[in-house]
Structures are given as structure tokens and as C-alpha cells.
Design a protein around this motif. Structure first.
Motif, PDB file in Angstrom:
ATOM      1  N   ILE A 194       0.849  -1.195   0.000  1.00  0.00           N
ATOM      2  CA  ILE A 194       0.000   0.000   0.000  1.00  0.00           C
ATOM      3  C   ILE A 194       0.884   1.245   0.000  1.00  0.00           C
ATOM      4  N   PRO A 195       0.711   2.131  -0.984  1.00  0.00           N
ATOM      5  CA  PRO A 195       1.542   3.350  -1.031  1.00  0.00           C
ATOM      6  C   PRO A 195       1.319   4.233   0.198  1.00  0.00           C
ATOM      7  N   VAL A 196       2.409   4.789   0.683  1.00  0.00           N
ATOM      8  CA  VAL A 196       2.345   5.702   1.820  1.00  0.00           C
ATOM      9  C   VAL A 196       2.169   7.122   1.285  1.00  0.00           C
ATOM     10  N   GLU A 197       1.024   7.714   1.612  1.00  0.00           N
ATOM     11  CA  GLU A 197       0.754   9.090   1.198  1.00  0.00           C
ATOM     12  C   GLU A 197       1.237  10.032   2.299  1.00  0.00           C
ATOM     13  N   ARG A 198       2.178  10.881   1.972  1.00  0.00           N
ATOM     14  CA  ARG A 198       2.742  11.772   2.992  1.00  0.00           C
ATOM     15  C   ARG A 198       1.985  13.084   3.101  1.00  0.00           C
ATOM     16  N   GLU A 199       1.775  13.508   4.339  1.00  0.00           N
ATOM     17  CA  GLU A 199       1.089  14.768   4.582  1.00  0.00           C
ATOM     18  C   GLU A 199       1.981  15.948   4.227  1.00  0.00           C
ATOM     19  N   GLU A 200       1.360  16.970   3.691  1.00  0.00           N
ATOM     20  CA  GLU A 200       2.075  18.227   3.511  1.00  0.00           C
ATOM     21  C   GLU A 200       2.273  18.857   4.883  1.00  0.00           C
ATOM     22  N   PRO A 201       3.456  19.400   5.158  1.00  0.00           N
ATOM     23  CA  PRO A 201       3.655  20.041   6.463  1.00  0.00           C
ATOM     24  C   PRO A 201       2.805  21.297   6.595  1.00  0.00           C
ATOM     25  N   VAL A 202       2.204  21.471   7.760  1.00  0.00           N
ATOM     26  CA  VAL A 202       1.396  22.656   8.032  1.00  0.00           C
ATOM     27  C   VAL A 202       1.837  23.256   9.364  1.00  0.00           C
ATOM     28  N   TYR A 203       1.644  24.550   9.502  1.00  0.00           N
ATOM     29  CA  TYR A 203       2.119  25.278  10.686  1.00  0.00           C
ATOM     30  C   TYR A 203       1.054  26.290  11.094  1.00  0.00           C
ATOM     31  N   PHE A 204       0.624  26.213  12.353  1.00  0.00           N
ATOM     32  CA  PHE A 204      -0.431  27.099  12.832  1.00  0.00           C
ATOM     33  C   PHE A 204      -0.017  27.821  14.110  1.00  0.00           C
ATOM     34  N   LEU A 205      -0.580  29.008  14.272  1.00  0.00           N
ATOM     35  CA  LEU A 205      -0.441  29.795  15.492  1.00  0.00           C
ATOM     36  C   LEU A 205      -1.824  29.880  16.125  1.00  0.00           C
ATOM     37  N   LEU A 206      -1.936  29.439  17.369  1.00  0.00           N
ATOM     38  CA  LEU A 206      -3.210  29.466  18.094  1.00  0.00           C
ATOM     39  C   LEU A 206      -3.116  30.425  19.279  1.00  0.00           C
ATOM     40  N   TYR A 207      -4.161  31.206  19.474  1.00  0.00           N
ATOM     41  CA  TYR A 207      -4.298  31.992  20.697  1.00  0.00           C
ATOM     42  C   TYR A 207      -5.041  31.079  21.669  1.00  0.00           C
ATOM     43  N   LYS A 208      -4.289  30.354  22.480  1.00  0.00           N
ATOM     44  CA  LYS A 208      -4.889  29.382  23.397  1.00  0.00           C
ATOM     45  C   LYS A 208      -5.617  30.088  24.539  1.00  0.00           C
ATOM     46  N   PRO A 209      -6.881  29.765  24.751  1.00  0.00           N
ATOM     47  CA  PRO A 209      -7.568  30.338  25.911  1.00  0.00           C
ATOM     48  C   PRO A 209      -7.153  29.608  27.193  1.00  0.00           C
ATOM     49  N   ARG A 210      -7.450  30.218  28.327  1.00  0.00           N
ATOM     50  CA  ARG A 210      -7.275  29.514  29.600  1.00  0.00           C
ATOM     51  C   ARG A 210      -8.262  28.352  29.649  1.00  0.00           C
ATOM     52  N   GLY A 211      -7.914  27.319  30.428  1.00  0.00           N
ATOM     53  CA  GLY A 211      -8.826  26.194  30.590  1.00  0.00           C
ATOM     54  C   GLY A 211      -8.817  25.216  29.438  1.00  0.00           C
ATOM     55  N   VAL A 212      -7.723  25.191  28.678  1.00  0.00           N
ATOM     56  CA  VAL A 212      -7.578  24.262  27.551  1.00  0.00           C
ATOM     57  C   VAL A 212      -6.249  23.519  27.705  1.00  0.00           C
ATOM     58  N   ILE A 213      -6.261  22.209  27.450  1.00  0.00           N
ATOM     59  CA  ILE A 213      -5.071  21.372  27.597  1.00  0.00           C
ATOM     60  C   ILE A 213      -4.210  21.443  26.338  1.00  0.00           C
ATOM     61  N   SER A 214      -2.898  21.616  26.509  1.00  0.00           N
ATOM     62  CA  SER A 214      -1.959  21.629  25.375  1.00  0.00           C
ATOM     63  C   SER A 214      -1.612  20.198  24.979  1.00  0.00           C
ATOM     64  N   SER A 215      -2.594  19.521  24.402  1.00  0.00           N
ATOM     65  CA  SER A 215      -2.424  18.123  24.015  1.00  0.00           C
ATOM     66  C   SER A 215      -3.387  17.823  22.875  1.00  0.00           C
TER      67      SER A 215
END
Length: 242
Positions: free
Chosen positions: A53-74
Motif C-alpha cells: 500500500i503506497p504511503v501518502e505523505r502529509e504536507e507540512p502545516v504550521y499554525f499559530l493558536l491563541y490558546k484560551p485559559r482552561g484548555v489542555i496543550s495536548s
């Protein structure tokens, strides 16, 4: 060039360890040839197959999030609490946070599916500046601020020199708002630094990471990094590691 087992794991075929087993057991082909060595690296132009089965590679993506309080970094939480990837339900790629912000800390957090980029930014010798704004109990003296600037001894070692700036103070409520610039990534470091000088943090926000800021975003909003921003972070990180 990336390690073969990393490419397989990234594509969602298996965990990194299981990918290594698949390679050693002869289930993986690169450009039509079975590969059993774990040290093999492949480029984007190489054709990788797992059990045909061919391995399809993901295009790299990069995001910036303004994380609110009360949210887990996971990406998941066994207690069912909101996690940072919940803000990216429309994104097909399997992204994850670069480092973390505490549950009760808000601010700038990067997410990506590019492991090399994430590891570069999280390297212990990386000195990318991170700017925090903290509301603390009491009003720190100039001497206490200077101790943060020189480096303060904590249970896991002395901190690197920091930059401090008193933004404002409320003498009636006995609170102060302080900007702290550091480049280390230790667990709950900013909070522990302020606790060490007797001024516990009431509220904490990360406002800058390297050249990136929260400009134009509200809590819970995100945007994709530009190619220029990604290049800037790579260059800044690599220059510190030389």
C-alpha cells in the motif's frame, strides 16, 4: 530527507515503534525494493509502500493558536477536557502542539505536523525568546526584579538571565503586571520564578514567541503561519544551535 519509520508513522500506518518492526520484518519497500535497515532515509520523491500500500505523505502545516485559559496543550485528554486540537476540527493533517502552555495559561501556541520543525524549536539549547505578561500578587521590588534578570535558583537548577519590565501596579489591590522575557522551556517556569521571589502569578499570558505575536487574533482563534514566518523561526533556532 526523513527516516523511513518516521515517514510511515507520520502517514498514520503505525506508531514509530511498530513502523520499525514492519521495516525489520520486510513489509516495507522503497522504490520497489524491500528495505530492512532502520537507518534508511527517504526524500519526498521516493515511493514508499507498506504491504503493497503506497504511503501518502502529509504536507507540512504550521499554525499559530491563541490558546484560551482552561484548555489542555495536548491532542487528547483522558478526563474529557477541551484540548488545543479541538480548535482545528477542519484540518485533515494530524497536528500537535510545539511544547505546551499550562491549563490555566493563555496565549501564543504553535501547532504543526512537522516533527523536525517541532524538535528544532524545543531543543534545550534553543534560545528563541518567549515573552509573557503576568499579573502577580504584591508589587515586586527592584531588587526582586533584578534577581529574575540575573537568574534565580529553583529546584531543577538556576534559571537563565531574563528580561523584566514593570508595566503597571495597583497599590490599592497590591497587584502588579509584569512583562517577562525568557528563552527556556521548563515546566511552569514563569510561575515558579515569580513564586520564588514571593509574588505568585494570578494570571499569565504568552504574548510573543520569537518574531510571532497574537496580533489580530482573539482567544480561541488561529491562523496558518506564512512560509516567511516558518523560515524565520527555522533560521532563528538554527543560529542559536550553532
Amino acid at each position: 530527507m526523513e527516516r523511513l519509520q518516521k515517514v510511515i508513522a507520520h502517514a498514520g500506518f503505525a506508531s514509530r515503534r511498530k513502523a520499525e518492526e514492519l521495516i525489520v520484518e520486510g513489509h516495507v519497500k522503497v522504490n520497489g525494493k524491500i528495505v530492512k535497515e532502520l537507518g534508511v532515509k527517504v526524500s519526498s520523491s521516493d515511493r514508499v509502500e507498506v504491504n503493497g500500500i503506497p504511503v501518502e505523505r502529509e504536507e507540512p502545516v504550521y499554525f499559530l493558536l491563541y490558546k484560551p485559559r482552561g484548555v489542555i496543550s495536548s491532542v487528547t485528554d483522558d478526563k474529557g477536557r477541551k484540548v488545543v486540537t479541538d480548535f482545528f476540527q477542519q484540518i485533515e493533517q494530524r497536528i500537535y502542539p510545539v511544547g505546551r502552555l499550562d491549563f490555566d495559561t493563555s496565549g501564543l501556541l504553535l501547532l504543526t505536523n512537522d516533527g523536525e520543525f517541532a524538535n528544532l524549536l524545543m531543543h534545550p539549547k534553543n534560545e528563541v525568546e518567549k515573552v509573557y505578561v503576568a499579573k502577580v500578587k504584591g508589587i515586586p521590588s527592584r531588587e526582586e526584579m533584578r534577581s529574575l534578570e540575573k537568574g534565580i535558583r529553583l529546584e531543577d537548577g538556576k534559571t537563565a538571565p531574563a528580561k523584566t519590565k514593570l508595566i503597571s501596579m495597583d497599590k490599592k489591590k497590591q497587584t502588579a503586571i509584569i512583562e517577562l522575557t525568557i528563552h527556556e522551556g521548563r515546566n511552569r517556569l514563569v510561575r515558579r520564578m515569580f513564586e520564588a521571589i514571593g509574588h505568585p502569578v494570578i494570571k499569565l499570558k504568552r504574548e510573543r514567541y520569537g518574531t510571532l505575536t497574537l496580533q489580530g487574533l482573539n482567544a480561541g482563534e488561529a491562523r496558518e503561519l506564512t512560509a516567511h514566518e516558518v523560515k524565520q523561526l527555522r533560521t532563528l533556532s538554527q543560529s542559536k544551535l550553532r
